[in-house]
Design a protein around this motif. Structure first.
Motif, mmCIF file in Angstrom:
data_model
loop_
_atom_site.group_PDB
_atom_site.id
_atom_site.type_symbol
_atom_site.label_atom_id
_atom_site.label_comp_id
_atom_site.label_asym_id
_atom_site.label_seq_id
_atom_site.Cartn_x
_atom_site.Cartn_y
_atom_site.Cartn_z
ATOM 1 N N THR A 1 0.841 -1.204 0.000
ATOM 2 C CA THR A 1 0.000 0.000 0.000
ATOM 3 C C THR A 1 0.872 1.249 0.000
ATOM 4 O O THR A 1 0.611 2.194 -0.758
ATOM 5 C CB THR A 1 -0.920 -0.003 1.240
ATOM 6 N N ALA A 2 1.921 1.243 0.818
ATOM 7 C CA ALA A 2 2.830 2.396 0.877
ATOM 8 C C ALA A 2 3.549 2.569 -0.463
ATOM 9 O O ALA A 2 3.722 3.699 -0.951
ATOM 10 C CB ALA A 2 3.843 2.201 1.996
ATOM 11 N N ILE A 3 3.935 1.476 -1.073
ATOM 12 C CA ILE A 3 4.626 1.535 -2.378
ATOM 13 C C ILE A 3 3.695 2.148 -3.423
ATOM 14 O O ILE A 3 4.079 3.041 -4.171
ATOM 15 C CB ILE A 3 5.092 0.122 -2.812
ATOM 16 N N LYS A 4 2.442 1.682 -3.438
ATOM 17 C CA LYS A 4 1.495 2.194 -4.436
ATOM 18 C C LYS A 4 1.248 3.689 -4.243
ATOM 19 O O LYS A 4 1.165 4.447 -5.203
ATOM 20 C CB LYS A 4 0.169 1.419 -4.349
ATOM 21 N N ARG A 5 1.169 4.101 -2.972
ATOM 22 C CA ARG A 5 0.950 5.519 -2.675
ATOM 23 C C ARG A 5 2.133 6.343 -3.191
ATOM 24 O O ARG A 5 1.963 7.402 -3.792
ATOM 25 C CB ARG A 5 0.775 5.702 -1.159
ATOM 26 N N GLU A 6 3.327 5.851 -2.956
ATOM 27 C CA GLU A 6 4.540 6.552 -3.394
ATOM 28 C C GLU A 6 4.592 6.639 -4.933
ATOM 29 O O GLU A 6 4.908 7.695 -5.490
ATOM 30 C CB GLU A 6 5.773 5.816 -2.845
ATOM 31 N N ILE A 7 4.247 5.555 -5.598
ATOM 32 C CA ILE A 7 4.242 5.556 -7.071
ATOM 33 C C ILE A 7 3.202 6.554 -7.594
ATOM 34 O O ILE A 7 3.471 7.310 -8.526
ATOM 35 C CB ILE A 7 3.985 4.126 -7.622
ATOM 36 N N ASP A 8 2.036 6.582 -6.973
ATOM 37 C CA ASP A 8 1.002 7.540 -7.391
ATOM 38 C C ASP A 8 1.486 8.983 -7.215
ATOM 39 O O ASP A 8 1.249 9.839 -8.068
ATOM 40 C CB ASP A 8 -0.293 7.330 -6.597
ATOM 41 N N ARG A 9 2.166 9.232 -6.103
ATOM 42 C CA ARG A 9 2.707 10.577 -5.859
ATOM 43 C C ARG A 9 3.718 10.937 -6.956
ATOM 44 O O ARG A 9 3.682 12.038 -7.515
ATOM 45 C CB ARG A 9 3.405 10.623 -4.491
ATOM 46 N N LEU A 10 4.595 9.992 -7.295
ATOM 47 C CA LEU A 10 5.621 10.259 -8.311
ATOM 48 C C LEU A 10 5.007 10.451 -9.696
ATOM 49 O O LEU A 10 5.460 11.285 -10.477
ATOM 50 C CB LEU A 10 6.655 9.124 -8.331
ATOM 51 N N LYS A 11 3.951 9.669 -9.985
ATOM 52 C CA LYS A 11 3.280 9.822 -11.283
ATOM 53 C C LYS A 11 2.727 11.234 -11.421
ATOM 54 O O LYS A 11 2.780 11.834 -12.491
ATOM 55 C CB LYS A 11 2.149 8.797 -11.436
ATOM 56 N N ALA A 12 2.208 11.768 -10.326
ATOM 57 C CA ALA A 12 1.653 13.123 -10.355
ATOM 58 C C ALA A 12 2.764 14.162 -10.441
ATOM 59 O O ALA A 12 2.646 15.163 -11.145
ATOM 60 C CB ALA A 12 0.793 13.358 -9.116
ATOM 61 N N GLU A 13 3.859 13.917 -9.729
ATOM 62 C CA GLU A 13 4.932 14.902 -9.665
ATOM 63 C C GLU A 13 5.807 14.933 -10.920
ATOM 64 O O GLU A 13 6.397 15.958 -11.256
ATOM 65 C CB GLU A 13 5.804 14.625 -8.434
ATOM 66 N N TYR A 14 5.936 13.789 -11.597
ATOM 67 C CA TYR A 14 6.794 13.704 -12.794
ATOM 68 C C TYR A 14 5.967 13.207 -13.985
ATOM 69 O O TYR A 14 6.143 12.082 -14.454
ATOM 70 C CB TYR A 14 7.973 12.761 -12.541
ATOM 71 N N PRO A 15 5.075 14.053 -14.500
ATOM 72 C CA PRO A 15 4.152 13.595 -15.551
ATOM 73 C C PRO A 15 4.827 13.356 -16.905
ATOM 74 O O PRO A 15 4.225 12.756 -17.787
ATOM 75 C CB PRO A 15 3.127 14.737 -15.648
ATOM 76 N N ASP A 16 6.081 13.824 -17.056
ATOM 77 C CA ASP A 16 6.716 13.700 -18.372
ATOM 78 C C ASP A 16 7.372 12.350 -18.616
ATOM 79 O O ASP A 16 7.881 12.088 -19.706
ATOM 80 C CB ASP A 16 7.755 14.818 -18.563
#
Ligand SMILES: [Zn+2]
Ligand SMILES: [Zn+2]
Length: 243
Positions: free
Chosen positions: A55-70
């Motif tokens: 769950t923590a990993i998925k949350r972190e990946i979601d955060r990164l997807k939002a922060e680095y959209p390129d």
């Protein structure tokens, strides 16, 4: 030739030394269009992800997807093929947690049956003393092909590492079941010899750094050299671009 994406990188959630964000930033720095984070499945006795961290990993990946959209960030896992039955340390339900799933055979995987213990034993004896070559080939080939048939994963990591396989038979199954075979930098499989054997087959290949450190992300010159040395058509390697 260069790779456009590196789908196989590890982090501190298994035996890598970097964070998810380190890997993403490094991939951007290298100009990659996609990065895959593929830590070891929980069936690995020493390096497996703790399942309750997912769950923590998925949350972190979601955060990164939002922060680095390129850049495309793919949450992956390197599941363990446990033995001759092809069983993975993932259930079909677990697949839903990941953007792509990779699978490979590893010595550290926890056997699910006595037969899996025998597979490890034969591969150790083969590696240490060169014993049981034919038996090892038969067992390992069955393990990989059964996994290919049973599960909808995407990439078969380092086929032939830790135990010999009949690569032509594995390639036939991967064509039929739409899997990619990995040319792995860290473990040096597939080898030039293996690539030569499947050169004329309509197989899909992918280069993976299997990076456990920042410097190793995207560092795959040696894999590209194997593609060149084997004479395989670079168009068969999905993440290779000729520039
Ligand atoms: Zn591996
Ligand atoms: Zn790996």
């Amino acid at each position: 030739m260069k790779i456009s994406a590196d789908y196989h990188t590890h982090t501190t959630y298994s035996d890598g030394r970097t964070s998810h964000e380190d890997n993403v930033r490094q991939a951007i720095k290298l100009g990659l269009t996609a990065i895959g984070i593929a830590d070891h499945g929980w069936g690995h006795a020493f390096y497996g992800i703790k399942k309750d961290k997912l769950t923590a990993i998925k949350r972190e990946i979601d955060r990164l997807k939002a922060e680095y959209p390129d850049i495309r960030i793919l949450l992956s896992i390197e599941a363990n093929i446990l033995g001759r039955s092809g069983q993975l340390d993932l259930t079909e339900e677990d697949f839903e947690s990941f953007d792509i799933v990779q699978a490979g055979y590893h010595f550290g995987s926890k056997p699910s049956s006595f037969d899996d213990v025998i597979t490890h034993l034969i591969n150790y004896l083969h590696r240490l003393f060169g014993l049981f070559h034919q038996t090892a080939v038969k067992r390992n080939t069955a393990a990989l092909i059964n996994a290919i048939k049973r599960y909808p994963f995407h990439i078969l990591t380092h086929p032939g590492d830790k135990g010999p396989v009949d690569i032509v038979a594995v390639a036939e199954a991967s064509i039929e079941h739409n899997k990619m075979l990995e040319i792995n930098r860290r473990h040096h499989y597939m080898t030039v010899e293996q690539l030569k054997q499947i050169k004329d087959m309509d197989v899909k290949l992918v280069i993976g750094s299997d990076a456990h450190t920042l410097e190793d992300i995207g560092r795959v010159e040696e894999c590209i050299q194997r593609v060149i040395d084997s004479g395989i058509d670079p168009a068969k390697v999905v993440n290779l671009r000729t520039t």
